[in-house]
Scaffold this active site. Structure first.
Site, PDB file in Angstrom:
ATOM      1  N   HIS A 265      40.345  43.098  46.193  1.00  0.00           N
ATOM      2  CA  HIS A 265      41.731  42.919  45.232  1.00  0.00           C
ATOM      3  C   HIS A 265      41.296  43.693  44.389  1.00  0.00           C
ATOM      4  CE1 HIS A 265      43.650  40.226  47.373  1.00  0.00           C
ATOM      5  NE2 HIS A 265      43.222  39.070  46.596  1.00  0.00           N
TER       6      HIS A 265
ATOM      7  N   HIS B 143      49.466  37.471  43.273  1.00  0.00           N
ATOM      8  CA  HIS B 143      48.137  36.669  43.877  1.00  0.00           C
ATOM      9  C   HIS B 143      49.255  34.727  43.700  1.00  0.00           C
ATOM     10  CE1 HIS B 143      45.155  34.925  46.041  1.00  0.00           C
ATOM     11  NE2 HIS B 143      44.482  35.564  46.410  1.00  0.00           N
TER      12      HIS B 143
ATOM     13  N   GLU C 106      51.354  36.784  49.882  1.00  0.00           N
ATOM     14  CA  GLU C 106      50.607  37.584  49.224  1.00  0.00           C
ATOM     15  C   GLU C 106      51.255  39.404  49.837  1.00  0.00           C
ATOM     16  OE1 GLU C 106      46.384  38.185  49.160  1.00  0.00           O
ATOM     17  OE2 GLU C 106      46.307  35.951  49.560  1.00  0.00           O
TER      18      GLU C 106
END
Length: 348
Positions: free
Chosen positions: A103, A177, A311
């Site tokens: 991420h 997220h 996501e």
């Protein structure tokens, strides 16, 4: 329409923004990480409750290993061994999950203080968030100009539009997220949420959650959501892929783009329904299998399976394997994707 802005005393440079439409639906977020902290959406009796996970104390977002509500970049997902190559040049990234890059690394977009410009029109209200990521940040090439727009409409839609451009060829795939729980105020877990996904293939993972490069057909497995199924099916499954993910889902589904909606989530008890439509080629569904059970959230203590992440993104597998839509962004090429979350009720 209404837009409320509040400066927080601690941390001093944080601001909270609340978008309100004419129906009473609310979306609250921070300039820190672009974090969506709360979404108030109606149930079948038009009772408004929060349908996302968020901390009770906003200061806890300073340490947010679960990425609650955050904007994710430069690359959403895991990059094996924290390296990738473009045109023969290998880039070493920040390793923040063992040897791998997750991420965007330890200082990804989820930790940025975004510049925010609110806007308000007759039928929508929103925020334009901007950030410049310098060349070499996290190990990535290129200075990237990023703009993310949150728009709340009177159709109870939250639209998230991602715009970016780089002065060098680079890797980029952005997402949000948020953890959704349609029961409202976290009254129940998400195991009985019924989910429909327009996807006949899922990206296979190894036991460290890194894509193998294989695409698995969902037919005959608990990954087949084409006609709807409850999330509990994956939790109780003995399928190796569910086991690798910690008894649940943490997988990238590739959209077929056959159905009216890419994703539909329903909670029969509250009557809430969430539909997701996106220009992205797929999404990662994560059922909070590894959620810490000691966090103080707005409506109580956290636990496993308390939220489901949707996501929408491209797959980092494309950096290593053929057959996936590329997440490589050419120099000066515009990056633009929109994902729309529509909050409604189940039609009887």
């Amino acid at each position: 329409m209404e837009l409320r802005t509040q400066s927080l005393s601690t941390p001093s440079n944080w601001k909270r923004y609340t978008l309100v439409n004419d129906n009473g639906m609310e979306v609250t977020c921070l300039n820190y990480g672009g974090i969506i902290t709360k979404i108030l959406a109606p149930d079948q009796h038009n009772h408004f409750e929060n349908v996302v996970l968020g901390y009770k104390n906003e200061q806890d977002y300073l340490h947010n290993p679960n990425f609650f509500g955050a904007l994710i970049g430069r690359v959403a997902g895991r990059i094996q061994n924290s390296t990738f190559s473009i045109d023969g040049t290998t880039y070493e990234l920040d390793a923040n999950e063992g040897p791998n890059h997750l991420h965007g690394g330890a200082n990804g977009f989820d930790r940025v203080i975004w510049d925010v410009e609110p806007f308000e029109e007759s039928d929508k209200v929103g925020l334009t968030l901007t950030h410049t990521s310098p060349d070499g940040e996290g190990g990535y090439p290129g200075t990237v100009q990023v703009q993310v727009t949150y728009t709340l409409t009177n159709d109870n839609q939250l639209q998230i539009t991602y715009d970016a451009q780089s002065d060098k060829k680079t890797a980029l795939t952005l997402t949000n997220h948020s953890y959704f729980n349609l029961s409202g105020d976290l009254k129940q877990d998400i195991l009985h949420h019924d989910v429909t996904i327009d996807s006949s293939h899922v990206v296979e993972l190894d036991d460290t959650l890194i894509p193998t490069g294989n695409k698995l057909e969902v037919e005959g497995t608990v990954f087949d959501f084409r006609n709807g199924r409850q999330l509990k099916d994956g939790v109780s499954s003995s399928h190796p892929q569910n086991q690798y993910a910690g008894n649940g889902y943490d997988h990238n589904f590739i959209f077929d783009k056959y159905k009216q909606h890419d994703i539909v989530v329903r909670d029969e008890t509250s009557g809430r329904q969430l539909t997701v439509d996106t220009e992205q080629p797929g999404f990662v569904m994560y059922t909070s299998n590894n959620l810490d059970e000691s966090l103080q959230l707005s409506e109580g203590v956290s636990k496993k399976y308390l939220g489901v992440c949707l996501e929408t993104q491209g797959s980092p597998a494309s950096l290593e394997h053929q057959g996936f839509p590329s997440i490589v962004l050419d120099k000066d090429q515009p990056y633009r994707y929109t994902t729309t979350f529509t909050f409604g009720v189940i039609e009887k």
